[in-house]
Design a protein around this motif. Structure first.
Motif, PDB file in Angstrom:
ATOM      1  N   PHE A  57      41.412  21.649  29.192  1.00  0.00           N
ATOM      2  CA  PHE A  57      41.683  22.661  28.167  1.00  0.00           C
ATOM      3  C   PHE A  57      40.376  23.266  27.653  1.00  0.00           C
ATOM      4  CE2 PHE A  57      45.985  20.680  27.167  1.00  0.00           C
ATOM      5  CZ  PHE A  57      46.698  21.809  27.535  1.00  0.00           C
ATOM      6  N   ALA A  58      39.398  22.416  27.383  1.00  0.00           N
ATOM      7  CA  ALA A  58      38.120  22.885  26.845  1.00  0.00           C
ATOM      8  C   ALA A  58      37.395  23.784  27.852  1.00  0.00           C
ATOM      9  CB  ALA A  58      37.241  21.686  26.468  1.00  0.00           C
ATOM     10  N   TYR A  59      37.480  23.432  29.124  1.00  0.00           N
ATOM     11  CA  TYR A  59      36.842  24.235  30.178  1.00  0.00           C
ATOM     12  C   TYR A  59      37.438  25.645  30.214  1.00  0.00           C
ATOM     13  CZ  TYR A  59      35.587  25.780  34.894  1.00  0.00           C
ATOM     14  OH  TYR A  59      35.128  26.503  35.961  1.00  0.00           O
ATOM     15  N   VAL A  60      38.757  25.736  30.148  1.00  0.00           N
ATOM     16  CA  VAL A  60      39.424  27.045  30.173  1.00  0.00           C
ATOM     17  C   VAL A  60      39.015  27.876  28.956  1.00  0.00           C
ATOM     18  CG1 VAL A  60      41.646  28.225  30.117  1.00  0.00           C
ATOM     19  CG2 VAL A  60      41.364  26.184  31.532  1.00  0.00           C
ATOM     20  N   ARG A  61      39.019  27.253  27.768  1.00  0.00           N
ATOM     21  CA  ARG A  61      38.622  27.979  26.552  1.00  0.00           C
ATOM     22  C   ARG A  61      37.194  28.490  26.663  1.00  0.00           C
ATOM     23  NH1 ARG A  61      41.130  23.548  24.003  1.00  0.00           N
ATOM     24  NH2 ARG A  61      39.130  22.645  23.402  1.00  0.00           N
ATOM     25  N   ASP A  62      36.311  27.617  27.090  1.00  0.00           N
ATOM     26  CA  ASP A  62      34.897  27.960  27.181  1.00  0.00           C
ATOM     27  C   ASP A  62      34.688  29.152  28.115  1.00  0.00           C
ATOM     28  OD1 ASP A  62      32.223  27.698  26.646  1.00  0.00           O
ATOM     29  OD2 ASP A  62      31.867  26.281  28.270  1.00  0.00           O
ATOM     30  N   GLN A  63      35.309  29.088  29.285  1.00  0.00           N
ATOM     31  CA  GLN A  63      35.155  30.153  30.260  1.00  0.00           C
ATOM     32  C   GLN A  63      35.758  31.468  29.766  1.00  0.00           C
ATOM     33  OE1 GLN A  63      32.848  28.752  32.101  1.00  0.00           O
ATOM     34  NE2 GLN A  63      33.806  28.910  34.105  1.00  0.00           N
ATOM     35  N   ALA A  64      36.960  31.397  29.197  1.00  0.00           N
ATOM     36  CA  ALA A  64      37.649  32.608  28.751  1.00  0.00           C
ATOM     37  C   ALA A  64      36.912  33.298  27.614  1.00  0.00           C
ATOM     38  CB  ALA A  64      39.079  32.267  28.329  1.00  0.00           C
ATOM     39  N   VAL A  65      36.440  32.541  26.644  1.00  0.00           N
ATOM     40  CA  VAL A  65      35.737  33.133  25.504  1.00  0.00           C
ATOM     41  C   VAL A  65      34.416  33.751  25.940  1.00  0.00           C
ATOM     42  CG1 VAL A  65      34.556  32.575  23.332  1.00  0.00           C
ATOM     43  CG2 VAL A  65      36.835  31.683  23.781  1.00  0.00           C
ATOM     44  N   ASN A  66      33.820  33.202  26.970  1.00  0.00           N
ATOM     45  CA  ASN A  66      32.557  33.743  27.472  1.00  0.00           C
ATOM     46  C   ASN A  66      32.755  34.856  28.489  1.00  0.00           C
ATOM     47  OD1 ASN A  66      30.025  32.229  26.420  1.00  0.00           O
ATOM     48  ND2 ASN A  66      31.548  30.627  26.716  1.00  0.00           N
ATOM     49  N   GLY A  67      33.981  35.337  28.650  1.00  0.00           N
ATOM     50  CA  GLY A  67      34.216  36.538  29.432  1.00  0.00           C
ATOM     51  C   GLY A  67      34.514  36.339  30.898  1.00  0.00           C
ATOM     52  N   VAL A  68      34.697  35.104  31.355  1.00  0.00           N
ATOM     53  CA  VAL A  68      35.024  34.877  32.763  1.00  0.00           C
ATOM     54  C   VAL A  68      36.458  35.335  33.030  1.00  0.00           C
ATOM     55  CG1 VAL A  68      35.227  33.133  34.581  1.00  0.00           C
ATOM     56  CG2 VAL A  68      33.428  32.940  32.855  1.00  0.00           C
ATOM     57  N   ASP A  69      36.644  36.010  34.160  1.00  0.00           N
ATOM     58  CA  ASP A  69      37.955  36.529  34.517  1.00  0.00           C
ATOM     59  C   ASP A  69      38.956  35.386  34.664  1.00  0.00           C
ATOM     60  OD1 ASP A  69      39.492  39.019  35.526  1.00  0.00           O
ATOM     61  OD2 ASP A  69      39.872  37.495  37.053  1.00  0.00           O
ATOM     62  N   LEU A  70      40.181  35.598  34.166  1.00  0.00           N
ATOM     63  CA  LEU A  70      41.192  34.538  34.173  1.00  0.00           C
ATOM     64  C   LEU A  70      41.574  34.124  35.590  1.00  0.00           C
ATOM     65  CD1 LEU A  70      43.559  35.667  31.261  1.00  0.00           C
ATOM     66  CD2 LEU A  70      41.614  34.110  31.194  1.00  0.00           C
ATOM     67  N   LYS A  71      41.556  35.065  36.525  1.00  0.00           N
ATOM     68  CA  LYS A  71      41.874  34.718  37.912  1.00  0.00           C
ATOM     69  C   LYS A  71      40.821  33.777  38.487  1.00  0.00           C
ATOM     70  CE  LYS A  71      44.436  38.964  38.943  1.00  0.00           C
ATOM     71  NZ  LYS A  71      44.500  40.178  39.800  1.00  0.00           N
ATOM     72  N   LEU A  72      39.569  34.000  38.113  1.00  0.00           N
ATOM     73  CA  LEU A  72      38.506  33.119  38.580  1.00  0.00           C
ATOM     74  C   LEU A  72      38.639  31.732  37.965  1.00  0.00           C
ATOM     75  CD1 LEU A  72      35.943  32.743  40.207  1.00  0.00           C
ATOM     76  CD2 LEU A  72      34.634  33.668  38.284  1.00  0.00           C
ATOM     77  N   ILE A  73      39.011  31.677  36.687  1.00  0.00           N
ATOM     78  CA  ILE A  73      39.234  30.379  36.035  1.00  0.00           C
ATOM     79  C   ILE A  73      40.352  29.627  36.738  1.00  0.00           C
ATOM     80  CG2 ILE A  73      39.909  29.234  33.891  1.00  0.00           C
ATOM     81  CD1 ILE A  73      38.728  31.590  32.365  1.00  0.00           C
ATOM     82  N   GLN A  74      41.454  30.329  37.028  1.00  0.00           N
ATOM     83  CA  GLN A  74      42.574  29.697  37.716  1.00  0.00           C
ATOM     84  C   GLN A  74      42.164  29.210  39.102  1.00  0.00           C
ATOM     85  OE1 GLN A  74      46.061  29.339  36.389  1.00  0.00           O
ATOM     86  NE2 GLN A  74      45.605  27.792  37.935  1.00  0.00           N
ATOM     87  N   SER A  75      41.354  30.014  39.793  1.00  0.00           N
ATOM     88  CA  SER A  75      40.876  29.620  41.114  1.00  0.00           C
ATOM     89  C   SER A  75      40.008  28.359  41.038  1.00  0.00           C
ATOM     90  CB  SER A  75      40.084  30.765  41.750  1.00  0.00           C
ATOM     91  OG  SER A  75      39.533  30.384  42.980  1.00  0.00           O
ATOM     92  N   ASP A  76      39.158  28.282  40.021  1.00  0.00           N
ATOM     93  CA  ASP A  76      38.306  27.092  39.843  1.00  0.00           C
ATOM     94  C   ASP A  76      39.152  25.845  39.608  1.00  0.00           C
ATOM     95  OD1 ASP A  76      36.076  28.624  40.171  1.00  0.00           O
ATOM     96  OD2 ASP A  76      35.576  28.758  38.038  1.00  0.00           O
ATOM     97  N   LEU A  77      40.221  25.988  38.822  1.00  0.00           N
ATOM     98  CA  LEU A  77      41.097  24.843  38.555  1.00  0.00           C
ATOM     99  C   LEU A  77      41.850  24.424  39.815  1.00  0.00           C
ATOM    100  CD1 LEU A  77      42.603  25.869  35.087  1.00  0.00           C
ATOM    101  CD2 LEU A  77      40.957  24.041  35.501  1.00  0.00           C
ATOM    102  N   ASP A  78      42.347  25.416  40.565  1.00  0.00           N
ATOM    103  CA  ASP A  78      43.134  25.109  41.761  1.00  0.00           C
ATOM    104  C   ASP A  78      42.302  24.405  42.833  1.00  0.00           C
ATOM    105  OD1 ASP A  78      45.299  26.261  40.547  1.00  0.00           O
ATOM    106  OD2 ASP A  78      45.069  28.209  41.532  1.00  0.00           O
TER     107      ASP A  78
END
Length: 572
Positions: free
Chosen positions: A544-565
């Protein structure tokens, strides 16, 4: 991706708490004032002795004015003459407290105290008979009002205030007290701490990862939504974070820390009556374009909503696929809750302008859980989420655990392989199992054994029972990674200590599978520093913290999802 990671490594603000942040978690003076004002306002708004006390005080003061005027010597000039009016006012004011015990302050004493000409005041015993009679009646009436009626009302007010405090505390325990505004003056450290916003987390009936997040982040950084206020986990959280003394002292709650929504009623307006989202809860999020192009920093408000769609007790290392109906928080409840909270933040006044806030919806769920349709067709939870766009980012709970196990096992096997290389150089025999990806699982649960064996086999591991190794004469069990997963954390820790003391296993080759975050404290207290551990609540909190950190810092949500997958979060 590398460019984004480089930017994050140098300019990423810390947006989630740690144990060091709890110094800012103490009750502030402003919070005490806000909670006191809420209780006081409700006392005034309901039937209470306040009105009777107000009327009594006015009556006593009014009678005192008449008495003060009676003691003045007759004079043709008006009472509006300042010195005479001042005397009458001070005389009436001086009689309020003595009236409680039927007392009276002498007129001459009051006149001398304010330097009023004593020739303008007549002592009571020297007044004409009709004025003496009037003073006696007025004094008796004043004493009766203040000494009996008014005093009784004041005493009953303490009961009303106590009832108001108990009612306020009950609303907090029931999850129906709205959050504090948090608009108080802050120190520099508090401003930096509070600039990150507040996470709203849907937790179902109980959520161990939410309890763990509150412990790590503090009560100011996460606002849970629970279903059952009678659940022991929920009550424990209120006693821990909502009372002044915490678990060890008073059970009277004074700080709202969660909201309650009955199961199956997330879409009803009644469930959210009184709930609101303060402006300070919104994160200041960058855009991905600004991150890549190093454009001028301009943030936009973002509301972050999270949901824990896993079994809430923290025992998520059993991997049997379950139906979505078996979880206390299903997909439709999450979707309705997300929608209701998102509506609360539209067109907020931020500064001097009205801005639409973005909403980030993060869902933790087993994507392989089965969701049945009315026609009997089964889909996975992941398919339903993608089909209906129920979340912006999805964390696969099962994969997070399996990849974390794989990470620990790889390190363990690499460490053992390096030891074998050293043994081989010295001419020592090599264990026949140690060169394979063999794993010992010590558990008394056949269900857990089968499910973990099935999932780890997909990663090339051969999971065997401890008895299989003991019966093999050419195998040294101390050189094989061992997972220990008993019914409770206490049993797991006891078993690990027993295995180490009897020489069956080496501590650095043992990994404890912990059910519930409280087991982490037990493991730490046992001083088994070399023993590894896997705790689902700890892993989910980090995700959860990783997603928040990335999203607030402007990382694209698709890239965040790809990193998790692809398991990027659990590779190191």
């Amino acid at each position: 991706t590398n460019k984004i990671d480089n930017v994050l490594s140098t300019n990423s603000p810390k947006i989630y708490g740690s144990d060091s942040d709890h110094v800012l978690d103490r009750l502030t003076f402003q919070e005490r004032v806000e909670t006191s004002l809420r209780m006081t306002t409700r006392v005034f708004n309901r039937h209470s002795p306040i009105n009777a006390i107000s009327i009594g005080l006015i009556s006593v003061f009014g009678i005192g004015l008449v008495e003060g005027y009676t003691t003045l010597t007759p004079k043709k000039s008006s009472l509006l003459e300042w010195s005479r009016f001042r005397f009458v006012y001070r005389y009436a004011l001086a009689q309020v407290i003595p009236s409680v015990i039927w007392g009276t302050q002498p007129a001459t004493v009051i006149a001398a105290n304010i330097n009023f000409d004593l020739r303008n005041v007549v002592e009571t015993n020297k007044l004409p008979p009709y004025k003496c009679l009037r003073m006696g009646i007025l004094g008796a009436l004043r004493g009766a009002i203040s000494g009996s009626i008014l005093l009784a009302q004041i005493l009953s007010l303490t009961t009303v205030l106590q009832d108001a405090q108990n009612s306020f505390s009950k609303k907090i325990y029931n999850g129906k007290e709205p959050p504090l505004e948090n608009t108080y003056l802050k120190t520099k450290a508090q401003k930096e701490f509070d600039s990150s916003g507040v996470v709203i987390r849907f937790a179902g009936k109980e959520s161990d990862v939410t309890a763990y997040s509150m412990m790590k982040m503090g009560r100011r950084k996460i606002w849970p939504i629970y279903e059952d206020p009678e659940n022991d986990v929920v009550k424990s959280l209120v006693r821990e974070y909502g009372t002044v003394g915490g678990q060890e002292k008073s059970d009277i709650a004074i700080l709202p820390i969660y909201w309650q929504v009955p199961g199956g009623q997330y879409g009803k307006a009644e469930s959210w009556r009184g709930m609101f989202v303060p402006q300070t809860w919104l994160f200041r999020a960058k855009s991905s374009a600004q991150l890549l192009l190093h454009a001028k920093e301009e943030t936009k408000p973002m509301l972050i909503l999270e949901a824990d769609g896993t079994p809430g007790d923290g025992s998520c290392v059993s991997f049997f696929n379950k139906s979505d109906e078996n979880y206390d928080l299903d997909l439709m409840e999450v979707a309705q809750g997300f929608c209701c909270l998102a509506r609360m933040t539209r067109n907020l006044n931020i500064g001097n302008e009205v801005k639409d806030s973005r909403v980030l919806r993060v869902l933790l769920v087993d994507q392989n859980a089965k969701v049945q349709s009315g026609g009997g067709r089964a889909k996975t939870a992941g398919e339903v989420i993608n089909e209906l766009q129920l979340a912006d980012v999805t964390i696969n709970s099962k994969e997070a655990i399996v990849k974390s196990l794989d990470r620990w096992l790889k390190k363990a096997h690499n460490r053992i392989a390096s030891m074998e290389d050293e043994s081989s150089a010295k001419g020592t025999n090599i264990d026949i199992f140690s060169t394979k990806k063999t794993v010992i699982l010590k558990t008394r649960s056949n269900e857990r054994f089968k499910s973990i064996k099935k999932e780890l086999s997909k990663y090339g591991y051969d999971v065997i029972d401890k008895s299989n190794v003991t019966n093999h004469k050419q195998t040294n069990p101390t050189k094989i990674p061992m997972l220990v997963y008993e019914r409770t954390s206490s049993e797991t820790i006891y078993m690990i200590r027993n295995l180490i003391d009897t020489g069956v296993a080496e501590p650095e080759n043992i990994c404890a599978l912990i059910s519930g975050h409280e087991g982490l404290a037990d493991l730490s207290a046992s001083k088994l520093e070399k023993v590894g551990h896997i705790c689902s609540s700890e892993i989910y909190h980090e995700a959860f913290a990783y997603v928040r950190d990335q999203a607030v810092n402007g990382v694209d949500l698709k890239l965040i999802q790809s990193d998790l997958d692809c398991g990027k979060l659990w590779l190191n």
